[in-house]
Design an enzyme around this catalytic site. Structure first.
Site, PDB file in Angstrom:
ATOM      1  N   HIS A   1       0.865  -1.192   0.000  1.00 24.80           N
ATOM      2  CA  HIS A   1       0.000   0.000   0.000  1.00 24.80           C
ATOM      3  C   HIS A   1       0.899   1.238   0.000  1.00 24.80           C
ATOM      4  O   HIS A   1       1.478   1.586   1.029  1.00 24.80           O
ATOM      5  CB  HIS A   1      -0.890   0.024   1.247  1.00 24.80           C
ATOM      6  CG  HIS A   1      -1.810  -1.153   1.378  1.00 24.80           C
ATOM      7  ND1 HIS A   1      -3.152  -1.094   1.063  1.00 24.80           N
ATOM      8  CD2 HIS A   1      -1.587  -2.436   1.784  1.00 24.80           C
ATOM      9  CE1 HIS A   1      -3.714  -2.280   1.272  1.00 24.80           C
ATOM     10  NE2 HIS A   1      -2.781  -3.121   1.720  1.00 24.80           N
TER      11      HIS A   1
ATOM     12  N   ARG B   1      -0.064   4.348  -0.633  1.00 21.40           N
ATOM     13  CA  ARG B   1      -0.785   5.552  -0.133  1.00 21.40           C
ATOM     14  C   ARG B   1      -0.643   6.764  -1.041  1.00 21.40           C
ATOM     15  O   ARG B   1      -1.152   6.798  -2.105  1.00 21.40           O
ATOM     16  CB  ARG B   1      -0.326   5.900   1.300  1.00 21.40           C
ATOM     17  CG  ARG B   1      -0.211   4.722   2.251  1.00 21.40           C
ATOM     18  CD  ARG B   1      -1.547   4.175   2.674  1.00 21.40           C
ATOM     19  NE  ARG B   1      -1.435   3.351   3.864  1.00 21.40           N
ATOM     20  CZ  ARG B   1      -2.272   2.352   4.149  1.00 21.40           C
ATOM     21  NH1 ARG B   1      -3.264   2.042   3.347  1.00 21.40           N
ATOM     22  NH2 ARG B   1      -2.121   1.647   5.250  1.00 21.40           N
TER      23      ARG B   1
ATOM     24  N   HIS C   1      -2.223 -12.951   1.767  1.00 18.28           N
ATOM     25  CA  HIS C   1      -2.030 -13.051   3.227  1.00 18.28           C
ATOM     26  C   HIS C   1      -2.914 -14.083   3.926  1.00 18.28           C
ATOM     27  O   HIS C   1      -3.670 -13.758   4.818  1.00 18.28           O
ATOM     28  CB  HIS C   1      -2.040 -11.690   3.929  1.00 18.28           C
ATOM     29  CG  HIS C   1      -3.191 -10.764   3.653  1.00 18.28           C
ATOM     30  ND1 HIS C   1      -4.482 -11.174   3.535  1.00 18.28           N
ATOM     31  CD2 HIS C   1      -3.212  -9.404   3.526  1.00 18.28           C
ATOM     32  CE1 HIS C   1      -5.262 -10.126   3.342  1.00 18.28           C
ATOM     33  NE2 HIS C   1      -4.506  -9.043   3.317  1.00 18.28           N
TER      34      HIS C   1
ATOM     35  N   ASP D   1       2.466  -7.065   2.595  1.00 11.73           N
ATOM     36  CA  ASP D   1       1.277  -6.268   2.915  1.00 11.73           C
ATOM     37  C   ASP D   1       1.701  -4.990   3.652  1.00 11.73           C
ATOM     38  O   ASP D   1       1.150  -4.644   4.692  1.00 11.73           O
ATOM     39  CB  ASP D   1       0.260  -7.068   3.740  1.00 11.73           C
ATOM     40  CG  ASP D   1      -1.056  -6.308   3.923  1.00 11.73           C
ATOM     41  OD1 ASP D   1      -1.252  -5.271   3.259  1.00 11.73           O
ATOM     42  OD2 ASP D   1      -1.879  -6.751   4.744  1.00 11.73           O
TER      43      ASP D   1
END
Ligand code: DOR
Ligand code: ZN
Length: 389
Positions: free
Chosen positions: A53, A55, A192, A254
């Protein structure tokens, strides 16, 4: 650029020369190198982390593409795939174009994007014309996943049923993970997995799987730092993941950064997520150097299977392949992040036996053991010659 290095060639450690200019142009025995890496460690293909991620945009206080991908190359990752729960979310054509443009401008590693589930079939088909890696299905998307049915695309599943989102933490149970796997069809990758049963169920359905170091190593959800979705399970389930090193297809981070202030909120309110994109690769090679994991298996987990799942040409020191490498050394050190905006992880101080000394992206030095450099990563899906599907 000519590099001299020690690397695995046709299954054997050899010392030789690599001419790298975007891709590997030539491999030969002798040269006058521009950079001599032969005393620095073993040169291997840089890892792929296809669950990150990054962002940016409205969430710049957590991470930006530049800080997140700097942390990635520091951790030996040469390609990232970004997740769509951004602000605004990436689940329409226009936002997907903007996201790909942002990554193209600022990513220091190779990259692509998973789009979120769009509102309509037409929008999904439009998105698929872009150089994206596929679609990410979050628990809340499972109620309208038909939008993707029958499309020729990779679907990456966050394995929890929608009800998990409204459950109290202690009721966010493992069965919710297993149940979600039964709710999807197509070319599915289950990300995951927190237990071996998920991996085995997914594989029995013809799906591919990955797991994270934290679902195996973190000893229970104790505080905001260890709060993550899906949650860290009980000891027995966690230890079951030991076999995931042999049964799962890939390992991912992750990487889900949040600000210090957000993680300092009371336990009920702090956002879930562990941001350790730079931990996975040195952790896996530490297991190799300790003699508990085969090098070939490490390669499978870190980049080989990911390249097959993603359908890209990647992960070999061979002519025509992207020149993305890491030089990894057998050396004791203690883990910490260095370039991410998220400065605390549950792994801080974790003893490791493998250190990333150099990272080369597209033939250029992206990390030299001290600094990261603004090397431009590429999106392999944008180049027909690098797409396998
Ligand atoms: O722990 C998590 N954090 N799980 C998710 O599914 C989302 C992620 C995030 O974006 O923070
Ligand atoms: Zn995630």
């Amino acid at each position: 650029m000519w590099y001299r290095a020690k690397f695995l060639y046709n299954g054997e450690v050899t010392e030789g020369c690599i001419n790298a200019f975007n891709e590997v142009v030539e491999v030969r025995k002798e040269c006058r190198p521009d950079i001599d890496l032969s005393k620095e460690g073993l040169l291997v293909p840089a890892s792929i982390d296809f669950h990150v991620h990054l962002r940016d945009w409205g969430l710049k206080h957590k991470e930006t593409v530049a800080t997140g991908t700097s942390e990635a190359v520091y951790g030996g990752v040469g390609m990232v795939v970004d997740m769509p729960n951004t602000s605004p979310p990436v689940r329409d054509y226009k936002t997907a174009v903007e996201r790909l443009t942002l990554l193209d401008q600022f990513s220091r590693a190779d990259f692509s994007v998973f789009a979120g589930v769009p509102d309509s079939r037409e929008e999904a088909e439009k998105i698929l014309k872009l150089p994206v890696a596929g679609f990410k299905v979050f628990p809340e998307d499972l109620e309208r996943v038909e939008v993707l049915e029958g499309l020729d695309t990779l679907i990456i599943l966050h394995p929890e049923v929608p009800r998990a989102n409204s459950s109290f933490r202690n009721l966010r149970a493992y069965w919710m993970e297993l149940a979600s796997v039964l709710m999807v069809k197509g070319r599915v990758h289950v990300t995951h997995s927190t237990g071996l049963e998920t991996i085995r169920l997914a594989k029995s359905l013809g799906f591919t799987t990955d797991f994270t170091p934290h679902h195996f190593l973190v000893e229970g959800e104790r505080d905001c730092l260890t709060k993550v979705n899906p949650p860290i399970r009980d000891e027995t389930t966690r230890m079951g993941l030991l076999l995931a090193f042999y049964e799962a297809d890939a390992i991912v981070s992750d990487h889900a950064p949040h600000s210090k202030e957000e993680k300092a909120l009371p336990y009920e309110l702090c956002p879930p997520g562990i941001a350790a994109v730079s931990f996975t690769t040195p952790f896996v090679y530490s297991m190799v150097f300790k003699g508990v994991l085969d090098m070939e298996r490490a390669f499978d987990l870190l980049f080989r299977n990911a390249s097959k799942i993603l359908g890209i040409k990647y992960g070999e020191v061979r002519e025509g392949y992207p020149a993305n490498f890491v030089v990894i050394k057998d050396e004791d050190w203690r883990y910490s992040t260095r370039f991410s905006k998220a400065t605390e992880t549950p792994f801080d101080g974790f003893p490791l036996q493998a250190k990333v000394k150099w990272t080369i992206i597209r033939g250029k030095v992206a990390y030299d053991g001290e600094e990261v450099y603004p090397v431009k990563g590429l999106n392999p899906y944008a180049f027909p010659g690098e797409r396998v599907r």
